[in-house]
Design a protein around this motif. Structure first.
Motif, short mmCIF file in Angstrom:
data_model
loop_
_atom_site.label_atom_id
_atom_site.label_comp_id
_atom_site.label_asym_id
_atom_site.label_seq_id
_atom_site.Cartn_x
_atom_site.Cartn_y
_atom_site.Cartn_z
N ALA A 52 -14.07 4.49 2.02
CA ALA A 52 -13.35 5.26 1.01
C ALA A 52 -11.84 5.03 1.12
O ALA A 52 -11.12 5.00 0.12
CB ALA A 52 -13.66 6.75 1.14
N ALA A 53 -11.37 4.86 2.36
CA ALA A 53 -9.94 4.64 2.60
C ALA A 53 -9.52 3.19 2.38
O ALA A 53 -8.35 2.86 2.57
CB ALA A 53 -9.59 5.06 4.03
N THR A 54 -10.45 2.34 1.98
CA THR A 54 -10.24 0.89 1.80
C THR A 54 -9.79 0.20 3.07
O THR A 54 -9.18 -0.86 3.04
CB THR A 54 -9.24 0.57 0.65
OG1 THR A 54 -7.91 0.91 1.05
CG2 THR A 54 -9.62 1.30 -0.63
N LEU A 55 -10.10 0.81 4.22
CA LEU A 55 -9.82 0.18 5.51
C LEU A 55 -10.89 -0.84 5.87
O LEU A 55 -10.65 -1.76 6.66
CB LEU A 55 -9.72 1.25 6.60
CG LEU A 55 -8.53 2.20 6.48
CD1 LEU A 55 -8.70 3.37 7.43
CD2 LEU A 55 -7.22 1.47 6.75
N ARG A 82 -3.14 3.00 -0.28
CA ARG A 82 -3.28 3.99 0.80
C ARG A 82 -1.97 4.73 1.04
O ARG A 82 -1.96 5.95 1.21
CB ARG A 82 -3.73 3.29 2.09
CG ARG A 82 -5.17 2.88 2.11
CD ARG A 82 -5.62 2.51 3.51
NE ARG A 82 -4.90 1.35 4.03
CZ ARG A 82 -5.26 0.08 3.83
NH1 ARG A 82 -6.34 -0.19 3.10
NH2 ARG A 82 -4.57 -0.92 4.34
N ARG A 83 -0.88 4.00 1.04
CA ARG A 83 0.42 4.59 1.36
C ARG A 83 0.87 5.57 0.29
O ARG A 83 1.41 6.63 0.59
CB ARG A 83 1.46 3.50 1.57
CG ARG A 83 2.79 4.02 2.08
CD ARG A 83 3.70 2.91 2.56
NE ARG A 83 4.05 1.98 1.50
CZ ARG A 83 3.61 0.73 1.41
NH1 ARG A 83 2.78 0.25 2.32
NH2 ARG A 83 3.97 -0.06 0.43
N MET A 86 -3.05 8.05 -0.95
CA MET A 86 -4.01 8.65 -0.03
C MET A 86 -3.32 9.35 1.12
O MET A 86 -2.25 8.94 1.58
CB MET A 86 -4.95 7.58 0.56
CG MET A 86 -5.80 6.87 -0.44
SD MET A 86 -6.92 5.71 0.43
CE MET A 86 -7.59 4.80 -0.97
N GLY A 87 -3.97 10.41 1.61
CA GLY A 87 -3.58 11.05 2.86
C GLY A 87 -4.77 11.01 3.79
O GLY A 87 -5.88 11.35 3.39
N ILE A 88 -4.56 10.55 5.01
CA ILE A 88 -5.65 10.41 5.98
C ILE A 88 -5.34 11.27 7.19
O ILE A 88 -4.28 11.12 7.81
CB ILE A 88 -5.85 8.94 6.39
CG1 ILE A 88 -6.09 8.07 5.15
CG2 ILE A 88 -7.03 8.82 7.36
CD1 ILE A 88 -6.17 6.57 5.45
N VAL A 89 -6.27 12.18 7.51
CA VAL A 89 -6.12 13.05 8.68
C VAL A 89 -7.13 12.57 9.72
O VAL A 89 -8.34 12.71 9.52
CB VAL A 89 -6.36 14.52 8.33
CG1 VAL A 89 -6.17 15.41 9.56
CG2 VAL A 89 -5.43 14.97 7.20
#
Length: 233
Positions: A52-55, A82-83, A86-89
């Motif tokens: 989902a984060a495209t990582l 992403r930058r 998106m926010g990733i915790v």
């Protein structure tokens, strides 16, 4: 901004064979809703979050973020997505020991050149107030509890006003009371800010905060998304 995962299959090399982490997963997360992903260890929860984060690029399937088909983007364009959107915790906040709580939250905006210095500081102060840490702005990580550090991670993820929020096991190191407060905060922020939020969690006791609960078992969706009570929680 919504998120859609369609027919996602992801495999990893496993000796001479392949291990299937995700097997034909479909998931829709509309803006302003929180979807909880639950399941046993090794079920594919972290893999789903990474896709989902495209990582991580899946072997098959489509990842659509706000109408953008991410499979058509270059690596640089995915990083930009992403930058900016998106926010990733992460499960561990990974705070920098030398920075204060306020500086931790400011960091991504400063790296990105996202606004003037005074504006960045004011927004960081507002976010610390939102997560209930306004009076701890000048403390460093070693002066904070686990729950406080986790809330700083949430504030940091919100700094650039993400439309998609991806949260990995935010309560794993917290006691019940602090964990409940973090989940309630995520639910409130999702609705107030209109984000599409995915929460990966083992904490089934507080899933009333979720609009839908999806259970993964062996990389497959086991329960149809619906209310927590409809998903066997």
């Amino acid at each position: 901004m919504s998120l859609t995962l369609h027919d996602i299959t992801l495999t990893y090399a496993d000796g001479e064979g392949r291990l299937t982490a995700l097997d034909g997963v479909d998931l829709d997360v509309p803006a302003g809703t929180l979807t909880a992903i639950v399941g046993p260890s090794g079920s594919g929860k972290s893999s789903l979050l990474a896709v989902a984060a495209t990582l991580v690029t899946p072997d098959r399937g489509r990842v659509v973020v706000g109408g953008t088909e991410t499979g058509a983007l270059s690596a640089a364009e995915r990083a930009e997505l992403r930058r900016r959107r998106m926010g990733i915790v992460f499960q561990q906040p990974n705070l920098l020991a030398s920075l204060t709580a306020l500086e931790q939250v400011e960091l991504m905006a400063r790296i990105d050149g996202h606004g003037r210095s005074a504006e960045i500081r004011e927004r960081a102060r507002e976010l610390l107030a939102t997560v209930g840490l306004a009076d701890l702005a000048h403390r460093r990580p070693h002066q904070l509890s686990g729950g406080q550090r986790q809330r700083i991670g949430i504030a940091r993820a919100l700094m650039n006003t993400p439309a998609l929020l991806l949260v990995d096991e935010p309560t794993s190191a917290l006691d019940h009371e602090r964990g409940a407060a973090v989940l309630d905060l995520l639910g409130r922020l999702t609705r107030e800010r209109g984000t599409a939020t995915i929460l990966v969690t083992h904490d089934r006791a507080r899933l009333t905060v979720a609009d839908r609960v999806v259970e993964l078992v062996d990389g497959r969706v086991r329960a149809t998304p619906g209310s927590p009570s409809q998903c066997g929680t």
